[in-house]
Write an enzyme that holds these catalytic residues in place. Structure first.
Site, PDB file in Angstrom:
ATOM      1  N   TYR A   1     -14.085  35.471  19.440  1.00 53.09           N
ATOM      2  CA  TYR A   1     -12.819  34.804  19.751  1.00 53.09           C
ATOM      3  C   TYR A   1     -13.023  33.734  20.819  1.00 53.09           C
ATOM      4  CZ  TYR A   1     -12.203  37.430  24.182  1.00 53.09           C
ATOM      5  OH  TYR A   1     -12.334  37.920  25.448  1.00 53.09           O
TER       6      TYR A   1
ATOM      7  N   ARG B   1     -18.889  27.013  22.510  1.00 56.60           N
ATOM      8  CA  ARG B   1     -19.101  28.450  22.751  1.00 56.60           C
ATOM      9  C   ARG B   1     -18.690  29.271  21.530  1.00 56.60           C
ATOM     10  NH1 ARG B   1     -16.354  31.193  27.909  1.00 56.60           N
ATOM     11  NH2 ARG B   1     -14.519  30.983  26.594  1.00 56.60           N
TER      12      ARG B   1
ATOM     13  N   ARG C   1     -15.727  49.685   3.758  1.00 59.95           N
ATOM     14  CA  ARG C   1     -16.329  50.039   5.044  1.00 59.95           C
ATOM     15  C   ARG C   1     -17.786  50.472   4.885  1.00 59.95           C
ATOM     16  NH1 ARG C   1     -17.600  54.122   8.442  1.00 59.95           N
ATOM     17  NH2 ARG C   1     -17.426  53.630  10.659  1.00 59.95           N
TER      18      ARG C   1
ATOM     19  N   HIS D   1     -21.473  49.593   7.482  1.00 59.59           N
ATOM     20  CA  HIS D   1     -21.768  48.885   8.723  1.00 59.59           C
ATOM     21  C   HIS D   1     -22.428  47.511   8.527  1.00 59.59           C
ATOM     22  CE1 HIS D   1     -20.824  52.826  10.237  1.00 59.59           C
ATOM     23  NE2 HIS D   1     -20.937  52.422  11.499  1.00 59.59           N
TER      24      HIS D   1
ATOM     25  N   LYS E   1     -18.859  36.011  22.978  1.00 61.58           N
ATOM     26  CA  LYS E   1     -17.433  36.284  23.196  1.00 61.58           C
ATOM     27  C   LYS E   1     -16.918  37.122  22.027  1.00 61.58           C
ATOM     28  CE  LYS E   1     -13.396  34.072  25.298  1.00 61.58           C
ATOM     29  NZ  LYS E   1     -13.248  34.981  26.430  1.00 61.58           N
TER      30      LYS E   1
ATOM     31  N   GLU F   1     -19.734  40.557  36.314  1.00 54.79           N
ATOM     32  CA  GLU F   1     -18.503  39.752  36.213  1.00 54.79           C
ATOM     33  C   GLU F   1     -17.290  40.662  36.240  1.00 54.79           C
ATOM     34  OE1 GLU F   1     -18.381  37.701  32.422  1.00 54.79           O
ATOM     35  OE2 GLU F   1     -19.068  39.485  31.362  1.00 54.79           O
TER      36      GLU F   1
ATOM     37  N   LEU G   1     -20.511  36.658  30.356  1.00 47.91           N
ATOM     38  CA  LEU G   1     -20.017  35.577  29.510  1.00 47.91           C
ATOM     39  C   LEU G   1     -20.033  34.309  30.346  1.00 47.91           C
ATOM     40  CD1 LEU G   1     -18.625  34.855  26.752  1.00 47.91           C
ATOM     41  CD2 LEU G   1     -16.533  34.780  28.092  1.00 47.91           C
TER      42      LEU G   1
HETATM   43  N1  PDD Z   1     -11.636  35.861  29.094  1.00 51.62           N
HETATM   44  N2  PDD Z   1     -16.028  36.831  31.472  1.00 51.62           N
HETATM   45  C1  PDD Z   1     -15.292  37.568  30.619  1.00 51.62           C
HETATM   46  C2  PDD Z   1     -15.746  38.939  30.284  1.00 51.62           C
HETATM   47  C3  PDD Z   1     -14.117  37.023  30.064  1.00 51.62           C
HETATM   48  O1  PDD Z   1     -13.400  37.751  29.198  1.00 51.62           O
HETATM   49  C4  PDD Z   1     -13.695  35.710  30.445  1.00 51.62           C
HETATM   50  C5  PDD Z   1     -12.459  35.078  29.900  1.00 51.62           C
HETATM   51  C6  PDD Z   1     -14.503  34.994  31.345  1.00 51.62           C
HETATM   52  C7  PDD Z   1     -14.154  33.594  31.784  1.00 51.62           C
HETATM   53  O2  PDD Z   1     -14.340  32.677  30.735  1.00 51.62           O
HETATM   54  P1  PDD Z   1     -13.477  31.322  30.657  1.00 51.62           P
HETATM   55  O3  PDD Z   1     -13.667  30.601  31.943  1.00 51.62           O
HETATM   56  O4  PDD Z   1     -14.055  30.591  29.509  1.00 51.62           O
HETATM   57  O5  PDD Z   1     -12.046  31.746  30.411  1.00 51.62           O
HETATM   58  C8  PDD Z   1     -15.668  35.582  31.828  1.00 51.62           C
HETATM   59  C9  PDD Z   1     -10.538  35.318  28.339  1.00 51.62           C
HETATM   60  C10 PDD Z   1      -9.658  34.401  29.087  1.00 51.62           C
HETATM   61  C11 PDD Z   1      -9.805  36.445  27.632  1.00 51.62           C
HETATM   62  O6  PDD Z   1     -10.481  37.356  27.173  1.00 51.62           O
HETATM   63  O7  PDD Z   1      -8.584  36.392  27.499  1.00 51.62           O
END
Ligand code: PDD
Length: 281
Positions: free
Chosen positions: A34, A53, A101, A103, A148, A180, A204
């Site tokens: 996503y 990304r 289903r 994997h 992501k 993070e 991320l």
């Molecule tokens: N999340 N690390 C993680 C685990 C995240 O889920 C996000 C952002 C970030 C920051 O990434 P960015 O600067 O591109 O938003 C870092 C989004 C906003 C979400 O899951 O809604």
């Protein structure tokens, strides 16, 4: 209540009517990726970086990218222009599609593409003025946090941990080193230098990561990417978090211990001003 139009597999439909089959691999396996892209005054913010990304995430998990960048932009534009808000947070998701289903990857299955949007509500001014509290926990997620992925159970548990500890975010550590937040990147300032964990598979790489590096350069703030221990984070002068939805926020308490003098500091104020300028550019 507003029932915004969303895009699902070639159709624009009201959100309340958008449906996917239960065998969608996003539902069954969390098999998808996503993106979340902010839009300010009807202009997408850092769209190129977000699209790059998304393409990296799709490639990393072997999901066929069904659209060119131009097609993606047109689809996002359709969803955004159907919404009355000038500032929006656009959410897009691609899953491996619908299949019996099993994997391993199914063959000949089209990915599921979904795009929705919500009004963007910036963090309350009070949070920038007074800062936020964070909790901490061990990072229990998988080792490809650079993707992501919609498989977010570890992040969900970390976010809930914050709620249960009167905090706005949970800062995670893996083997004693900062990674993070549950849904944000974490920044640490000591003696005027801003630091963040390296861009590797343990975090991320937020689109704000690159932006904040640029803002540091403009503001003459030295920046260093390096591993940091929990002790270093707790002994910082300032700690910040960043994400598309929360922009940039100062952290003034971690696990009930004050950070620096317990107030947002000068580096936050400089970078926050730079961020607000960048939104208008
Ligand atoms: N999340 N690390 C993680 C685990 C995240 O889920 C996000 C952002 C970030 C920051 O990434 P960015 O600067 O591109 O938003 C870092 C989004 C906003 C979400 O899951 O809604």
């Amino acid at each position: 209540m507003l029932d915004p139009l969303v895009y699902l597999n070639g159709e624009m439909t009201p959100l309340s009517e958008a449906k996917i089959p239960v065998l969608d691999r996003g539902f069954i396996f969390g098999d998808g990726v996503y993106e979340v892209i902010p839009m300010y005054a009807r202009r997408l913010f850092r769209a190129k970086q977000h699209m790059a990304r998304l393409f990296r995430s799709l490639n990393a998990v072997g999901i066929h990218n069904p659209h060119t960048e131009a097609e993606w932009m047109a689809l996002i534009g359709k969803v955004a222009s159907a919404h009355p808000a000038d500032d929006q947070l656009i959410y897009m998701q691609v899953t491996r599609g619908v299949a019996k289903r099993a994997h391993a990857f199914p063959e000949g299955v089209a990915p599921t593409v979904f795009i929705m949007t919500n009004p963007f509500v910036p963090p309350a001014a009070e949070l920038c003025e007074n800062g936020i509290a964070c909790a901490t926990m061990e990072d229990k997620r998988w080792l490809r946090c650079d993707i992501k992925s919609i498989s977010l159970l570890g992040n969900v548990l970390a976010a809930q941990y914050a709620v249960e500890h009167n905090a706005m975010e949970t800062i995670q550590f893996r083997d004693g080193y900062l990674t993070e937040g549950s849904s944000s990147n974490v920044w640490v300032c000591k003696d005027g230098t801003l630091m963040a964990p390296p861009k590797d598979a343990l975090i991320l790489e937020g689109i704000r990561y690159g932006l904040i590096e640029e803002l540091c350069e403009t503001a003459g703030i030295p920046f260093q990417a390096r591993r940091m221990t929990r002790e270093e984070v707790l002994a910082a002068d300032e700690v910040l978090i960043s994400s598309a939805g929360r922009e940039l926020l100062p952290v003034v308490r971690i696990d009930d211990r004050p950070i620096g003098n317990g107030k947002p500091g000068p580096v936050f104020h400089k970078l926050h001003a730079g961020y607000q300028e960048a939104k208008k550019a």
